[in-house]
Enzyme design. Structure first.
Site, mmCIF file in Angstrom:
data_model
loop_
_atom_site.group_PDB
_atom_site.id
_atom_site.type_symbol
_atom_site.label_atom_id
_atom_site.label_comp_id
_atom_site.label_asym_id
_atom_site.label_seq_id
_atom_site.Cartn_x
_atom_site.Cartn_y
_atom_site.Cartn_z
ATOM 1 N N ARG A 88 0.105 -22.251 -17.660
ATOM 2 C CA ARG A 88 -0.847 -22.204 -16.556
ATOM 3 C C ARG A 88 -1.153 -23.584 -16.002
ATOM 4 O O ARG A 88 -1.946 -23.732 -15.085
ATOM 5 C CB ARG A 88 -2.126 -21.563 -17.028
ATOM 6 N N ARG A 124 -9.644 -2.894 -10.278
ATOM 7 C CA ARG A 124 -8.887 -2.868 -11.534
ATOM 8 C C ARG A 124 -9.776 -2.403 -12.688
ATOM 9 O O ARG A 124 -10.922 -2.809 -12.808
ATOM 10 C CB ARG A 124 -8.341 -4.271 -11.850
HETATM 11 P P1 AMP Z 1 -5.454 -13.373 -17.705
HETATM 12 O O1 AMP Z 1 -5.629 -12.124 -18.502
HETATM 13 O O2 AMP Z 1 -4.070 -13.929 -17.763
HETATM 14 O O3 AMP Z 1 -5.983 -13.242 -16.295
HETATM 15 O O4 AMP Z 1 -6.385 -14.494 -18.404
HETATM 16 C C1 AMP Z 1 -7.786 -14.340 -18.494
HETATM 17 C C2 AMP Z 1 -8.421 -15.684 -18.779
HETATM 18 O O5 AMP Z 1 -7.935 -16.181 -20.041
HETATM 19 C C3 AMP Z 1 -8.104 -16.782 -17.773
HETATM 20 O O6 AMP Z 1 -8.973 -16.760 -16.652
HETATM 21 C C4 AMP Z 1 -8.292 -18.045 -18.623
HETATM 22 O O7 AMP Z 1 -9.665 -18.347 -18.802
HETATM 23 C C5 AMP Z 1 -7.751 -17.592 -19.976
HETATM 24 N N1 AMP Z 1 -6.305 -17.880 -20.116
HETATM 25 C C6 AMP Z 1 -5.272 -16.985 -20.157
HETATM 26 N N2 AMP Z 1 -4.092 -17.625 -20.316
HETATM 27 C C7 AMP Z 1 -4.391 -18.952 -20.357
HETATM 28 C C8 AMP Z 1 -3.603 -20.131 -20.485
HETATM 29 N N3 AMP Z 1 -2.260 -20.101 -20.571
HETATM 30 N N4 AMP Z 1 -4.255 -21.325 -20.519
HETATM 31 C C9 AMP Z 1 -5.588 -21.405 -20.428
HETATM 32 N N5 AMP Z 1 -6.397 -20.338 -20.276
HETATM 33 C C10 AMP Z 1 -5.793 -19.115 -20.247
#
Ligand code: AMP
Length: 221
Positions: A88, A124
């Protein structure tokens, strides 16, 4: 083989990862899912992560990398995996390179407009147990309010509120979007119109994947 899914929140990464899992057998490795599990279980890493996730920013690289390493060490990832939500930022992309890989690396950029993201995430719903994803209009569960897979009551993620979504979009544009140019420069990138209906997105991803693998086999690698 490693497949990386780039894209804003709500761009369809989870849906594509799930479709690739059932089509190719590669496990979906979602750092968001791993973090939510750690938060639910109140592990030391989960307690650190919860505060950062609630505001729409990124969890620190060391925490995420620790969870990812543990997950990738499992047997099911040996021949390949689909990454949903990692890397990310540029530092995470460097850490991923350092983990090494046998076989090709293929990157999809699911391009969506911010307006579509706001609309999609408001509708969602997800399963807090198995992380299956639904959309109230485009992909409703068979029994309203309950997961088709495991029967658990569906929830709206705490970070799917309009205020947090706006922050997550800002984080995406500032920190994650620069990865598109990085992987394009390496020649690994495939751009997909993520605003299209899910069926079209999945078809485009499969076509691009087949073409990329066919090209590499043709080139003898
Ligand atoms: P997601 O389910 O991928 O939308 O992730 C939800 C939240 O988890 C994000 O808004 C971040 O706060 C955290 N997160 C997920 N993947 C990462 C990553 N690779 N690096 C840092 N934070 C992450």
């Amino acid at each position: 083989m490693r497949i990386i899914l780039l894209g804003a929140p709500g761009s369809g990464k989870g849906t594509v990862a799930e479709a690739l899992r059932s089509a190719c057998g590669f496990p979906k490795v979602s750092t968001g899912d791993l973090l939510r599990e750690a938060v639910r279980e109140k592990t030391p890493l989960g307690l650190v992560a919860a505060a950062q996730m609630g505001k729409g920013g990124l969890v620190d690289d060391a925490t995420v990398l620790a969870l990812l390493r543990e997950r990738l060490a499992r047997e099911d990832c040996r021949d390949g995996y689909v990454l949903d939500g990692f890397p990310r930022n540029l530092a995470q992309a460097g850490s991923l390179d350092a983990l090494g890989l046998s076989g090709p690396e293929i990157v999809f950029d699911l391009r969506v407009s911010d307006q579509v993201v706001l609309e999609r995430l408001a509708s969602r719903r997800s399963c807090p147990r198995c992380e299956a994803i639904y959309h109230l209009v485009n992909k409703p569960p068979k029994k309203a309010g309950f997961c088709d897979v495991c029967g658990t009551a569906l929830v709206q993620r705490a970070d799917d509120t309009p205020e947090v979504i706006k922050e997550r979009l800002k984080t995406y544009h500032a920190q994650t979007e620069p990865l598109v140019a990085r992987y394009a420069a390496k020649g690994y990138l495939h751009r997909i119109d993520g605003d299209a209906p899910a069926g079209t997105v999945l078809r485009d991803v499969r076509r691009a994947l087949d073409a990329a693998l066919g090209r590499r086999e043709g080139a003898g690698s």
